[in-house]
Enzyme design. Structure first.
Site, PDB file in Angstrom:
ATOM      1  N   ARG A  52      -2.971 -10.477   4.389  1.00  0.00           N
ATOM      2  CA  ARG A  52      -3.378 -10.545   2.975  1.00  0.00           C
ATOM      3  C   ARG A  52      -2.279  -9.882   2.160  1.00  0.00           C
ATOM      4  O   ARG A  52      -2.070  -8.675   2.282  1.00  0.00           O
ATOM      5  CB  ARG A  52      -4.715  -9.812   2.815  1.00  0.00           C
ATOM      6  N   LYS A  74       0.822  -1.211   0.000  1.00  0.00           N
ATOM      7  CA  LYS A  74       0.000   0.000   0.000  1.00  0.00           C
ATOM      8  C   LYS A  74       0.859   1.265   0.000  1.00  0.00           C
ATOM      9  O   LYS A  74       2.029   1.246   0.349  1.00  0.00           O
ATOM     10  CB  LYS A  74      -1.018  -0.049   1.135  1.00  0.00           C
TER      11      LYS A  74
HETATM   12  N1  PMM Z   1      -7.300  -4.172   0.564  1.00  0.00           N
HETATM   13  C1  PMM Z   1      -7.600  -4.210  -0.733  1.00  0.00           C
HETATM   14  C2  PMM Z   1      -8.567  -5.115  -1.239  1.00  0.00           C
HETATM   15  N2  PMM Z   1      -9.191  -5.973  -0.416  1.00  0.00           N
HETATM   16  N3  PMM Z   1      -9.522  -6.851   1.747  1.00  0.00           N
HETATM   17  C3  PMM Z   1      -9.254  -6.848   3.043  1.00  0.00           C
HETATM   18  N4  PMM Z   1      -9.890  -7.713   3.865  1.00  0.00           N
HETATM   19  N5  PMM Z   1      -8.338  -5.983   3.596  1.00  0.00           N
HETATM   20  C4  PMM Z   1      -7.666  -5.074   2.827  1.00  0.00           C
HETATM   21  O1  PMM Z   1      -6.871  -4.298   3.378  1.00  0.00           O
HETATM   22  C5  PMM Z   1      -7.944  -5.050   1.428  1.00  0.00           C
HETATM   23  C6  PMM Z   1      -8.892  -5.975   0.911  1.00  0.00           C
HETATM   24  C7  PMM Z   1      -6.900  -3.261  -1.677  1.00  0.00           C
HETATM   25  O2  PMM Z   1      -5.664  -3.776  -2.108  1.00  0.00           O
HETATM   26  P1  PMM Z   1      -5.455  -4.572  -3.525  1.00  0.00           P
HETATM   27  O3  PMM Z   1      -5.962  -3.644  -4.627  1.00  0.00           O
HETATM   28  O4  PMM Z   1      -4.013  -4.832  -3.609  1.00  0.00           O
HETATM   29  O5  PMM Z   1      -6.233  -5.841  -3.517  1.00  0.00           O
END
Ligand code: PMM
Length: 282
Positions: A259, A211
């Site tokens: 994650r 991020k």
């Molecule tokens: N961040 C993203 C997408 N999904 N789900 C959860 N549970 N927690 C998060 O912090 C989260 C998520 C955004 O990041 P990406 O675009 O790399 O998927």
């Protein structure tokens, strides 16, 4: 799948053309499956399939497009015995994914985007990751007086709502929503106070991978104007080292799962943290 220790890795599989760090790479079922298999081999316990980008300013997709992106991938992964999580804010998409074999619904809006979500979670009985989110998502204004206590209280409200709707406490996982309408300082405060989020009595999921607030820690490789100012894959993958450190520290704070995009570096970091823990206990 059960919520258990030690800390698990949720590998990210964005099957979107525009996700912020891996968008456009896994848009064919074959490419998506190959990447998911690699993440499992590197030590992920579950693969989180997402068909809608949640990055700031991302274009919205309709439910049909989202479903068509994710269901064939979920089916293929389940056929290979890979545990699957579905990253969606839509109850109908979540239901289609669970019918295709997904074991966890990961909802970045914590049920606020779709009033039907709680019913789908209650009826299917799968795990449900409730991420902290305010209207506007990644574009929400970060107007917190005390981000840790407000995020905790708002998650507690979401949990109470889910229980009323028939969801069992053991189905619920909480996530502080790192980077979603929060300043870098607020993200660090949430990470530094994970035990307070854990004190809600549910497994905690942490999503800090790659991020933007981590980019701020890296040397400014664009200082020389001749190098240009476009973000490259190298810039993004430089965020994997700070992500791995967060994985280890999150494990020390009792996180249920992290994650992440780069599974190998977080696997190593979690293994170090686990050896450290055993060293301290013996
Ligand atoms: N961040 C993203 C997408 N999904 N789900 C959860 N549970 N927690 C998060 O912090 C989260 C998520 C955004 O990041 P990406 O675009 O790399 O998927």
């Amino acid at each position: 799948m059960k919520v258990q220790q030690p800390t698990q890795i949720m590998g990210i599989l964005n099957v979107t053309p525009d996700s912020f760090s891996d968008g456009g790479r896994y848009t064919t079922v074959d490419a998506a499956v190959t990447h998911a298999v690699a993440m499992i081999e590197q030590g992920a316990s579950i693969v989180d399939v997402g068909g809608e980008s949640t990055r700031p300013g991302a274009a919205a997709v309709d439910a049909k497009t989202e479903r068509k992106r994710i269901v064939p991938v979920v089916r293929e992964l389940v056929a290979r015995g890979i545990p699957v999580s579905i990253d969606t804010r839509r109850a109908r998409v979540a239901l289609a994914a669970v019918e295709a074999g997904a074991q966890l619904i990961n909802d970045v809006s914590g049920g606020l985007s779709d009033p039907e979500m709680a019913r789908v979670v209650a009826e299917t009985g799968v795990l449900y990751a409730v991420m902290h989110w305010r209207e506007g998502g990644a574009d929400a204004t970060p107007d917190y007086r005390n981000v840790v206590s407000e995020v905790r209280r708002e998650l507690k409200d979401r949990i109470a709502h889910l229980i009323v709707e028939g969801v069992k406490p053991e189905q619920i996982i909480v996530d502080p929503g790192i980077g979603f309408g929060k300043t870098p300082e607020q993200n660090w405060q949430l990470l530094g106070h994970l035990p307070q989020i854990a004190s809600l009595g549910h497994g905690v999921l942490v999503g800090a991978s790659r991020k933007r607030f981590l980019g701020a820690l890296l040397p400014d490789i664009h200082a020389d104007a001749a190098v240009g100012d476009t973000r490259t894959d190298t810039d993004i993958s430089q965020r994997d080292a700070p992500t791995a450190v967060i994985s280890a520290l999150a494990a020390r704070s009792g996180a249920w799962a992290v994650r992440v995009h780069d599974v190998a570096s977080s696997r190593l970091a979690l293994d170090v943290a686990e050896h450290w823990r055993i060293g301290a206990a013996t």
